[in-house]
Design a protein around this motif. Structure first.
Motif, PDB file in Angstrom:
ATOM      1  N   GLN A 230       0.963  -1.207  -0.043  1.00  0.00           N
ATOM      2  CA  GLN A 230       0.000  -0.051   0.043  1.00  0.00           C
ATOM      3  C   GLN A 230       0.556   1.203   0.068  1.00  0.00           C
ATOM      4  OE1 GLN A 230      -3.688   0.160  -0.005  1.00  0.00           O
ATOM      5  NE2 GLN A 230      -3.230  -1.897  -0.869  1.00  0.00           N
ATOM      6  N   PRO A 231       0.351   2.285  -0.719  1.00  0.00           N
ATOM      7  CA  PRO A 231       1.186   3.592  -1.037  1.00  0.00           C
ATOM      8  C   PRO A 231       1.661   4.088   0.389  1.00  0.00           C
ATOM      9  CG  PRO A 231      -0.268   3.496  -2.796  1.00  0.00           C
ATOM     10  CD  PRO A 231      -0.622   2.358  -1.648  1.00  0.00           C
ATOM     11  N   ALA A 232       0.765   4.168   1.406  1.00  0.00           N
ATOM     12  CA  ALA A 232       1.126   4.854   2.442  1.00  0.00           C
ATOM     13  C   ALA A 232       2.219   3.996   3.303  1.00  0.00           C
ATOM     14  CB  ALA A 232      -0.131   4.967   3.526  1.00  0.00           C
ATOM     15  N   ALA A 233       2.103   2.754   3.179  1.00  0.00           N
ATOM     16  CA  ALA A 233       3.067   2.012   4.078  1.00  0.00           C
ATOM     17  C   ALA A 233       4.176   2.072   3.509  1.00  0.00           C
ATOM     18  CB  ALA A 233       2.657   0.373   4.218  1.00  0.00           C
ATOM     19  N   VAL A 234       4.496   2.096   1.911  1.00  0.00           N
ATOM     20  CA  VAL A 234       5.692   2.076   1.322  1.00  0.00           C
ATOM     21  C   VAL A 234       6.199   3.501   1.647  1.00  0.00           C
ATOM     22  CG1 VAL A 234       6.729   2.305  -1.043  1.00  0.00           C
ATOM     23  CG2 VAL A 234       4.798   0.362  -0.630  1.00  0.00           C
ATOM     24  N   ARG A 235       5.574   4.533   1.618  1.00  0.00           N
ATOM     25  CA  ARG A 235       6.184   5.822   1.986  1.00  0.00           C
ATOM     26  C   ARG A 235       6.749   6.014   3.251  1.00  0.00           C
ATOM     27  NH1 ARG A 235       2.506   8.627   0.362  1.00  0.00           N
ATOM     28  NH2 ARG A 235       3.182   9.786  -1.350  1.00  0.00           N
ATOM     29  N   ALA A 236       5.945   5.470   4.147  1.00  0.00           N
ATOM     30  CA  ALA A 236       6.575   5.622   5.652  1.00  0.00           C
ATOM     31  C   ALA A 236       7.780   4.474   5.748  1.00  0.00           C
ATOM     32  CB  ALA A 236       5.456   4.961   6.503  1.00  0.00           C
ATOM     33  N   TYR A 237       7.671   3.386   5.095  1.00  0.00           N
ATOM     34  CA  TYR A 237       8.887   2.354   5.326  1.00  0.00           C
ATOM     35  C   TYR A 237      10.219   3.044   4.584  1.00  0.00           C
ATOM     36  CZ  TYR A 237      11.816  -1.580   4.906  1.00  0.00           C
ATOM     37  OH  TYR A 237      12.792  -2.603   4.936  1.00  0.00           O
ATOM     38  N   LEU A 238      10.004   3.731   3.419  1.00  0.00           N
ATOM     39  CA  LEU A 238      11.049   4.300   2.820  1.00  0.00           C
ATOM     40  C   LEU A 238      11.776   5.172   3.601  1.00  0.00           C
ATOM     41  CD1 LEU A 238       9.852   4.353  -0.961  1.00  0.00           C
ATOM     42  CD2 LEU A 238      11.583   2.662  -0.006  1.00  0.00           C
TER      43      LEU A 238
END
Length: 324
Positions: A230-238
């Motif tokens: 999910q984009p929100a999870a990807v952004r936070a992880y990066l």
């Protein structure tokens, strides 16, 4: 590099997208053999159901059609994976299996509707059912499902299509057991309504399989982000795991096909960060954590992270138009 320039880095490795492992002849042969067994016996069971008068057998044949469809998709994915992208299909032929799955799902809804309608008619006017032939056909169907399940367990179960096909076959085992139960009840008691009742229950299995297939194919066709990326999870992880990454903008994640994920994003480096090393780090995290096999990363410059490349292209186009 000037402050209003940008750099863009693409990952065009089409050989390993997401969770889909490398194509192997062993996987392909096993899936093709399992499909041949399933599809061949599906026809036998449909004919047996028609001759014996058993709607439960016909419903189980419909469920075997979902198995055959899943196996055909898995085999088709292996075959199409051999074909490289071309000038018009830069992502290759990965969407073919998705389109096929979508059509299969719609067909299964139609099949289920017919079975339910026929079950209602037979409950009102029960007909003769030959329990002996029905039992024989159902027992053979159970044996075929067990053989297919054993074949698939010997294949590479890390492949999403093989996992899906295995679940289909396991569900069909229940359908075969239900048909056997109906035949035994009719043989022992002569109570024929058990056949349309169990056929309606088998239709529920078909509906569940068809709905999941329709939902999954629609999500891919609508280019929705996969659940595990999910984009929100990807952004936070990066932002928390990539050193030197100040901001992530315009992040898009979508599925090319089952198990093949792509992503594009704009990354703003922190002061003193090497942009090329940043791009490599982002792609590495996307691949390892979110199984993104095709990533496009654009570097943003400036304190606000504005994208000036498009503005430069527009200005250049306007200048050329003015000269002409």
């Amino acid at each position: 590099m000037p402050p209003h320039a940008h750099t863009e880095d693409h990952d065009h490795d089409h050989g390993g997208h997401g969770h889909a492992p490398a194509v192997s002849a062993r996987n392909e042969r096993r899936v093709l053999f399992a499909f041949a067994l399933t599809f061949g016996y599906m026809l036998v069971e449909a004919v047996g159901g028609w001759l014996s008068g058993s709607l439960a057998l016909i419903a189980d044949a419909g469920h075997m059609l979902t198995d055959a469809s899943a196996l055909a998709l898995a085999w088709g994915a292996f075959r199409l994976a051999r074909r490289p992208p071309d000038a018009l299909r830069t992502y290759g032929f990965a969407r073919f299996e998705v389109l096929t799955g979508f059509v299969n799902a719609l067909a299964l809804f139609g099949l289920t509707g017919w079975i339910l309608w026929e079950a209602a008619q037979r409950l009102r006017q029960p007909g003769e059912i030959l329990a002996g032939p029905m039992l024989i056909v159902a027992l053979i169907g159970l044996a075929v499902n067990l053989i297919v399940l054993r074949i698939l367990r010997g294949a590479d179960r890390t492949h999403v299509n093989i996992r899906g096909a295995t679940l289909h076959v396991m569900g069909d085992l229940l359908g075969s057991v239900a048909a056997i139960l109906a035949a035994v009840v009719i043989w022992a008691t002569g109570w024929t309504p058990i056949d349309p009742i169990l056929s309606a229950l088998l239709s529920a299995l078909i509906l569940v399989a068809a709905w999941r297939l329709l939902r999954d194919t629609l999500e891919i066709l609508l280019e929705a982000a996969p659940k595990e990326a999910q984009p929100a999870a990807v952004r936070a992880y990066l932002l928390s795991h990539v050193e030197g990454l100040a901001a992530v903008e315009h992040l898009h994640v979508w599925s090319l096909s089952s198990g093949k994920t792509a992503a594009t994003l704009e990354a703003q480096p922190a002061a003193g960060t090497d942009p090329q090393e940043l791009v490599r780090a982002i792609k590495r995290e996307l691949a390892q954590r979110f199984a993104v096999g095709h990533a496009t990363v654009e570097i943003l410059w400036g304190e606000a992270g504005e994208v000036c490349a498009l503005e430069a292209e527009v200005a250049e186009a306007e200048a050329l138009a003015a000269k002409s």
